[in-house]
Motif scaffolding. Sequence first.
Motif, PDB file in Angstrom:
ATOM      1  N   SER A  94     -15.310  21.973  35.583  1.00 38.20           N
ATOM      2  CA  SER A  94     -16.115  22.416  36.717  1.00 38.20           C
ATOM      3  C   SER A  94     -17.279  23.270  36.241  1.00 38.20           C
ATOM      4  O   SER A  94     -17.183  23.966  35.224  1.00 38.20           O
ATOM      5  CB  SER A  94     -15.244  23.236  37.668  1.00 38.20           C
ATOM      6  OG  SER A  94     -16.030  23.940  38.611  1.00 38.20           O
ATOM      7  N   GLY A  95     -18.357  23.249  37.006  1.00 35.18           N
ATOM      8  CA  GLY A  95     -19.466  24.149  36.725  1.00 35.18           C
ATOM      9  C   GLY A  95     -19.100  25.601  36.939  1.00 35.18           C
ATOM     10  O   GLY A  95     -19.835  26.496  36.511  1.00 35.18           O
ATOM     11  N   SER A  96     -17.962  25.848  37.568  1.00 35.49           N
ATOM     12  CA  SER A  96     -17.515  27.227  37.784  1.00 35.49           C
ATOM     13  C   SER A  96     -17.192  27.951  36.483  1.00 35.49           C
ATOM     14  O   SER A  96     -17.003  29.171  36.492  1.00 35.49           O
ATOM     15  CB  SER A  96     -16.283  27.246  38.689  1.00 35.49           C
ATOM     16  OG  SER A  96     -16.578  26.722  39.964  1.00 35.49           O
ATOM     17  N   VAL A  97     -17.119  27.220  35.364  1.00 37.14           N
ATOM     18  CA  VAL A  97     -16.758  27.862  34.099  1.00 37.14           C
ATOM     19  C   VAL A  97     -17.865  28.759  33.562  1.00 37.14           C
ATOM     20  O   VAL A  97     -17.611  29.602  32.699  1.00 37.14           O
ATOM     21  CB  VAL A  97     -16.399  26.818  33.010  1.00 37.14           C
ATOM     22  CG1 VAL A  97     -15.213  25.991  33.442  1.00 37.14           C
ATOM     23  CG2 VAL A  97     -17.589  25.943  32.661  1.00 37.14           C
ATOM     24  N   TYR A  98     -19.105  28.622  34.039  1.00 36.13           N
ATOM     25  CA  TYR A  98     -20.200  29.391  33.459  1.00 36.13           C
ATOM     26  C   TYR A  98     -20.070  30.878  33.772  1.00 36.13           C
ATOM     27  O   TYR A  98     -19.743  31.270  34.891  1.00 36.13           O
ATOM     28  CB  TYR A  98     -21.549  28.858  33.954  1.00 36.13           C
ATOM     29  CG  TYR A  98     -21.854  27.485  33.398  1.00 36.13           C
ATOM     30  CD1 TYR A  98     -22.039  27.297  32.031  1.00 36.13           C
ATOM     31  CD2 TYR A  98     -21.921  26.373  34.233  1.00 36.13           C
ATOM     32  CE1 TYR A  98     -22.287  26.034  31.514  1.00 36.13           C
ATOM     33  CE2 TYR A  98     -22.180  25.112  33.721  1.00 36.13           C
ATOM     34  CZ  TYR A  98     -22.357  24.952  32.352  1.00 36.13           C
ATOM     35  OH  TYR A  98     -22.601  23.704  31.836  1.00 36.13           O
ATOM     36  N   ALA A  99     -20.332  31.690  32.755  1.00 36.09           N
ATOM     37  CA  ALA A  99     -20.181  33.137  32.884  1.00 36.09           C
ATOM     38  C   ALA A  99     -21.360  33.731  33.650  1.00 36.09           C
ATOM     39  O   ALA A  99     -22.514  33.397  33.365  1.00 36.09           O
ATOM     40  CB  ALA A  99     -20.086  33.777  31.501  1.00 36.09           C
ATOM     41  N   PRO A 100     -21.084  34.605  34.606  1.00 31.79           N
ATOM     42  CA  PRO A 100     -22.182  35.247  35.335  1.00 31.79           C
ATOM     43  C   PRO A 100     -22.886  36.296  34.457  1.00 31.79           C
ATOM     44  O   PRO A 100     -22.271  36.804  33.513  1.00 31.79           O
ATOM     45  CB  PRO A 100     -21.454  35.909  36.508  1.00 31.79           C
ATOM     46  CG  PRO A 100     -20.052  36.121  36.032  1.00 31.79           C
ATOM     47  CD  PRO A 100     -19.760  34.990  35.106  1.00 31.79           C
ATOM     48  N   PRO A 101     -24.136  36.598  34.790  1.00 30.59           N
ATOM     49  CA  PRO A 101     -24.934  36.000  35.871  1.00 30.59           C
ATOM     50  C   PRO A 101     -25.419  34.610  35.483  1.00 30.59           C
ATOM     51  O   PRO A 101     -25.780  34.365  34.331  1.00 30.59           O
ATOM     52  CB  PRO A 101     -26.098  36.981  36.002  1.00 30.59           C
ATOM     53  CG  PRO A 101     -26.260  37.552  34.630  1.00 30.59           C
ATOM     54  CD  PRO A 101     -24.877  37.651  34.068  1.00 30.59           C
ATOM     55  N   VAL A 102     -25.426  33.702  36.449  1.00 29.55           N
ATOM     56  CA  VAL A 102     -25.813  32.321  36.187  1.00 29.55           C
ATOM     57  C   VAL A 102     -27.170  32.054  36.827  1.00 29.55           C
ATOM     58  O   VAL A 102     -27.377  32.353  38.009  1.00 29.55           O
ATOM     59  CB  VAL A 102     -24.773  31.334  36.750  1.00 29.55           C
ATOM     60  CG1 VAL A 102     -25.139  29.908  36.373  1.00 29.55           C
ATOM     61  CG2 VAL A 102     -23.385  31.680  36.235  1.00 29.55           C
ATOM     62  N   LEU A 103     -28.086  31.516  36.045  1.00 32.70           N
ATOM     63  CA  LEU A 103     -29.433  31.248  36.529  1.00 32.70           C
ATOM     64  C   LEU A 103     -29.571  29.781  36.932  1.00 32.70           C
ATOM     65  O   LEU A 103     -28.913  28.906  36.366  1.00 32.70           O
ATOM     66  CB  LEU A 103     -30.458  31.583  35.441  1.00 32.70           C
ATOM     67  CG  LEU A 103     -30.481  33.039  34.967  1.00 32.70           C
ATOM     68  CD1 LEU A 103     -31.504  33.206  33.848  1.00 32.70           C
ATOM     69  CD2 LEU A 103     -30.783  33.989  36.121  1.00 32.70           C
ATOM     70  N   PRO A 104     -30.436  29.493  37.894  1.00 32.44           N
ATOM     71  CA  PRO A 104     -30.700  28.094  38.253  1.00 32.44           C
ATOM     72  C   PRO A 104     -31.172  27.299  37.041  1.00 32.44           C
ATOM     73  O   PRO A 104     -31.842  27.834  36.146  1.00 32.44           O
ATOM     74  CB  PRO A 104     -31.814  28.212  39.303  1.00 32.44           C
ATOM     75  CG  PRO A 104     -31.634  29.572  39.895  1.00 32.44           C
ATOM     76  CD  PRO A 104     -31.175  30.439  38.755  1.00 32.44           C
ATOM     77  N   GLY A 105     -30.786  26.036  36.999  1.00 33.67           N
ATOM     78  CA  GLY A 105     -31.164  25.177  35.883  1.00 33.67           C
ATOM     79  C   GLY A 105     -30.271  25.306  34.671  1.00 33.67           C
ATOM     80  O   GLY A 105     -30.564  24.763  33.604  1.00 33.67           O
ATOM     81  N   ILE A 106     -29.135  25.994  34.807  1.00 35.12           N
ATOM     82  CA  ILE A 106     -28.259  26.257  33.676  1.00 35.12           C
ATOM     83  C   ILE A 106     -27.800  24.957  33.017  1.00 35.12           C
ATOM     84  O   ILE A 106     -27.503  23.960  33.679  1.00 35.12           O
ATOM     85  CB  ILE A 106     -27.041  27.085  34.134  1.00 35.12           C
ATOM     86  CG1 ILE A 106     -26.239  27.585  32.922  1.00 35.12           C
ATOM     87  CG2 ILE A 106     -26.160  26.307  35.096  1.00 35.12           C
ATOM     88  CD1 ILE A 106     -25.206  28.634  33.282  1.00 35.12           C
TER      89      ILE A 106
END
Length: 330
Positions: free
Chosen positions: A91-103
């Motif tokens: 899932s894209g939920s794995v990305y660590a915050p803060p998450v920027l658009p276009g990641i």
Amino acid sequence: MLGGTGFVGAAIVAEGVRRGWTVTMVNRGIHGDTPPGVHRLRGDRTVPGGLAALAGGGWDVVVDTWDGAPHAVRDAATLLRSAGHYAYVSSGSVYAPPVLPGIGEESPVVVASADDIRDDDYARCKAGGELAATEVFGERALLVRAGLILGPGEDIGRLPWWLRRVARGGDVLAPGPADLPVQYVDVRDLAAFTLDLAAEGVGGAFNVISRPGHTTMGGLLAEAVAATGGDVRLRWTAPEVILAAGIAPWNDLPIWIPPGHEYRWLQERGVEKAYAAGLACRPVAETVGDTWRWLSRVGAVPPRAGRPVRSTVGLDPAREAALLATHHPA
């Protein structure tokens, strides 16, 4: 196929059958039916030795959609390490915050462990599952970082809620702006992409979701009107008005994430890598229309085959009526 009776798993099984592949799915046997031509084994990965039915088998491709404790992915991958390829639907939920658009896929993910026995945090579970698959299979592990998944068989009820609301008719609270880009993936396109890359032996992480703006909120709701034939008036309402009324994006008004929201990035992810690898996303009219035909046939959103949904989606009719009466009086 580990599982195979839920929303994504069933679509992957169906795609494998469509291709003429020999498909085996292993699960507890308490959800869903076995499609014609599919071999079903009984197994429960949550108990010691629960996948013993797989011992000694030879598998070209393994697909795993598990979203619970990561150690279950580690144990399954270890048992099946002789397989040619291991595709883990993450899932894209794995990305660590803060998450920027276009990641993109190279961005850091949340801290996780393949040995974790906890299943109380979705992002950590998926990130730990990725680690488990990669630790065992290395470059033979495909990590499918799905975004918002829509299409026939959906067991959350986001698009089905909109379809039923539009079918009911009358004034419909339409969350603006109408040209707000919506990014999602049809479950059938996700299944095709997963099996394509697994068959080719491609590993690594991919954001599997349409390009940002594949459709818009206006386009999505227009297709819902066309599919259902609902006699409706879409009352487009500014995000500020909706938020001030305490109406929550994503849950009260499914799919909608307004501009400037902290989770807006969920519909603005970079997808260049997936498209370069062959991802193809069908038109929104096909996704919406096919979902309505499926929903009309089955009558209700099915219960999740895995962990139950912790909350329902969709705005209470009384709250919708109150806001419409205030801001869109007859």
